[in-house]
Design a protein around this motif. Structure first.
Motif, PDB file in Angstrom:
ATOM      1  N   ASN A   1       9.162 -28.490 -29.087  1.00 56.53           N
ATOM      2  CA  ASN A   1       7.965 -28.253 -29.888  1.00 56.53           C
ATOM      3  C   ASN A   1       7.683 -26.750 -29.971  1.00 56.53           C
ATOM      4  O   ASN A   1       7.308 -26.231 -31.030  1.00 56.53           O
ATOM      5  N   SER A   2       7.886 -26.047 -28.871  1.00 63.18           N
ATOM      6  CA  SER A   2       7.679 -24.599 -28.858  1.00 63.18           C
ATOM      7  C   SER A   2       8.647 -23.899 -29.805  1.00 63.18           C
ATOM      8  O   SER A   2       8.275 -22.922 -30.475  1.00 63.18           O
ATOM      9  N   VAL A   3       9.879 -24.379 -29.872  1.00 61.79           N
ATOM     10  CA  VAL A   3      10.855 -23.790 -30.782  1.00 61.79           C
ATOM     11  C   VAL A   3      10.399 -23.967 -32.226  1.00 61.79           C
ATOM     12  O   VAL A   3      10.440 -23.015 -33.022  1.00 61.79           O
ATOM     13  N   PHE A   4       9.944 -25.160 -32.567  1.00 65.57           N
ATOM     14  CA  PHE A   4       9.517 -25.369 -33.953  1.00 65.57           C
ATOM     15  C   PHE A   4       8.341 -24.465 -34.288  1.00 65.57           C
ATOM     16  O   PHE A   4       8.300 -23.868 -35.373  1.00 65.57           O
ATOM     17  N   ARG A   5       7.387 -24.351 -33.391  1.00 69.57           N
ATOM     18  CA  ARG A   5       6.233 -23.484 -33.661  1.00 69.57           C
ATOM     19  C   ARG A   5       6.653 -22.023 -33.821  1.00 69.57           C
ATOM     20  O   ARG A   5       6.036 -21.267 -34.583  1.00 69.57           O
ATOM     21  N   ALA A   6       7.713 -21.645 -33.142  1.00 66.67           N
ATOM     22  CA  ALA A   6       8.162 -20.251 -33.222  1.00 66.67           C
ATOM     23  C   ALA A   6       8.852 -19.928 -34.543  1.00 66.67           C
ATOM     24  O   ALA A   6       8.889 -18.757 -34.945  1.00 66.67           O
ATOM     25  N   VAL A   7       9.394 -20.955 -35.226  1.00 65.58           N
ATOM     26  CA  VAL A   7      10.165 -20.676 -36.446  1.00 65.58           C
ATOM     27  C   VAL A   7       9.517 -21.216 -37.709  1.00 65.58           C
ATOM     28  O   VAL A   7       9.948 -20.865 -38.813  1.00 65.58           O
ATOM     29  N   GLU A   8       8.490 -22.046 -37.592  1.00 71.00           N
ATOM     30  CA  GLU A   8       7.981 -22.763 -38.756  1.00 71.00           C
ATOM     31  C   GLU A   8       7.512 -21.846 -39.886  1.00 71.00           C
ATOM     32  O   GLU A   8       7.690 -22.157 -41.065  1.00 71.00           O
ATOM     33  N   ALA A   9       6.922 -20.715 -39.545  1.00 71.12           N
ATOM     34  CA  ALA A   9       6.386 -19.831 -40.582  1.00 71.12           C
ATOM     35  C   ALA A   9       7.471 -19.053 -41.315  1.00 71.12           C
ATOM     36  O   ALA A   9       7.210 -18.478 -42.376  1.00 71.12           O
TER      37      ALA A   9
END
Length: 427
Positions: free
Chosen positions: A64-72
């Motif tokens: 989940n942390s990885v997705f939040r780091a790249v989503e933008a």
């Protein structure tokens, strides 16, 4: 081992359609398969009530942390038409995700956690698995495309080497849910992405204008709400079959009459919701439909054909041909397939005709008529959505991959033939 961390709110209350299914005393294979769909396929509810990172084993929460780091970094407002420029954008995004995966994810701990987690079989654990399914699906689709709106440069790829941090949990998810596709599916990207407080847990329009996020929301909301509205129909179908086998045709007829009424209301809701005020056709084509595609190694992405509603109607009404088991196993989890096969194996229309249950046959034919009308309406409604010109990409649908069409008009003709073929089979 992890039971203490799973929240209890995923359990349905006593009045929900899901609970009515779980508590149904009828003894019949079809009822049992529907109960398994709710219990095993949805974590105690249908559509699923997924739970997210705080309900997963600690070493898996890092995804989940990885997705939040790249989503933008995934969406752009204005697409480039230059292949070389797009190759740099795609490679940069994939490089960023690999760096974040390496920074956050410890593979040995992930493998151990997945092995231990698999032994957890209660409904709360299943809800958590569904949320994890959504997270990894979004990461894989984001890595596959590298930018959204999707571009020709990514469509030209025939294969992509995914990082082991995305392949190892994916293999565990395939085993757990019983599917074979390397891509996400309607279950993971739509059904499992609607959080309990009515927002999308994972989004591919972060940082874009409100029109983008609202279109993405309504696309998933419509799919999810249709399942919720039609769940009582699934139950009535299962009960009708059980009543037929217990030689109670009057109860079966009444169940089908109620199913017709509910279905009629739900299908009206579909068309009243699928309007440009909710789902912008230009935004949908660019930021929703494209991302949900796949087009690698002959495998397609998400399509409306994966919808459990219409597969259920076709299966219950013996509308053939049915997909091959191998093709259905690609995108449809095992609990859903078992439910569909229980309906197909029974063949209620043939049984009603053989036994001379004319009133039941009338109700069944009314269901067929509703499905035909929906398919006719859908054929018209989808055309303005699928015909939007996107110069940065090849003509494609998420569920049929790249279509051999030189322009949008040829694309629409192709889709009309595909949908027309299914309409002709709806008899």
């Amino acid at each position: 081992m992890f039971s203490w961390i799973f929240p209890i709110w995923s359990q349905p209350t006593a009045t929900t359609p899901s609970t009515k299914i779980l508590q149904d005393p009828l003894k019949h294979r079809t009822v049992e398969c529907l109960r398994d769909l709710v219990q095993l396929g949805g974590g105690g509810t249908w559509p699923p009530t997924a739970t997210y990172d705080d309900s997963w084993p600690m070493s898996l929460q890092t995804y989940n942390s990885v997705f939040r780091a790249v989503e933008a970094y995934l969406p752009v407002e204005n697409s480039s038409l230059d292949d070389a420029c797009n190759r740099k954008i795609i490679d940069a995004f994939r490089g960023r995700m690999r760096s974040e995966l390496a920074r956050f994810v410890e593979l040995q701990k992930v493998e151990l956690a997945l092995k231990q987690w698999e032994s957890e079989r209660d409904t709360s654990a299943q809800s958590a698995w569904l949320g994890f399914f959504a997270c990894i699906s979004f990461l894989r689709h984001a890595y596959r495309w590298g930018v959204t709106p999707i571009v020709c440069e990514a469509q030209n790829e025939t294969s992509v080497a995914f990082p082991p941090e995305l392949n190892i949990p994916w293999a565990a998810l395939q085993e757990h849910f019983g599917f074979t596709s390397p891509s996400g599916c309607m279950t993971s990207i739509c059904y499992s992405n609607m959080a309990k407080d009515d927002h999308l847990q994972y989004s591919v329009t972060v940082g874009m204008p409100e029109l983008h996020s609202s279109t993405e929301y309504w696309n998933t909301k419509l799919v999810y709400d249709m399942e919720a509205k039609i769940l009582p129909v699934y139950h009535l179908f299962a009960q009708a079959i059980a009543f037929m086998d217990s030689e109670n045709p009057d109860a079966a007829r009444d169940a089908l009459k109620s199913a017709n009424d509910i279905l009629r209301t739900a299908l009206k809701h579909f068309f009243s919701t699928m309007v440009d005020a909710n789902i912008s056709r230009t935004v949908w084509m660019a930021y929703v439909q494209g991302f949900q595609g796949w087009t690698l190694e002959g495998v397609d992405g998400i399509s409306g054909g994966q919808s459990l509603i219409f597969r259920t109607l076709d299966s219950f009404l013996s509308i053939t041909p049915f997909p091959t088991p191998e093709k259905e196993r690609l995108h449809i989890p095992e609990a859903q397939r078992n439910w569909l096969n229980s309906l197909r194996d029974y063949g209620i229309r043939a049984v009603a005709k053989e036994r001379g249950y004319d009133q039941i046959t009338e109700e069944l034919e009314s269901l067929v008529k509703q499905l035909r009308l929906w398919r006719m309406g859908h054929m018209r409604r989808m055309q303005p959505y699928e015909s939007v010109h996107r110069p940065e990409r090849k003509t494609m649908t998420a569920g049929i991959s790249v279509v051999g069409a030189s322009n949008e008009n040829e694309m629409i003709e192709h889709l009309k033939k595909e949908l027309g073929r299914r309409l002709a089979q709806t008899v």
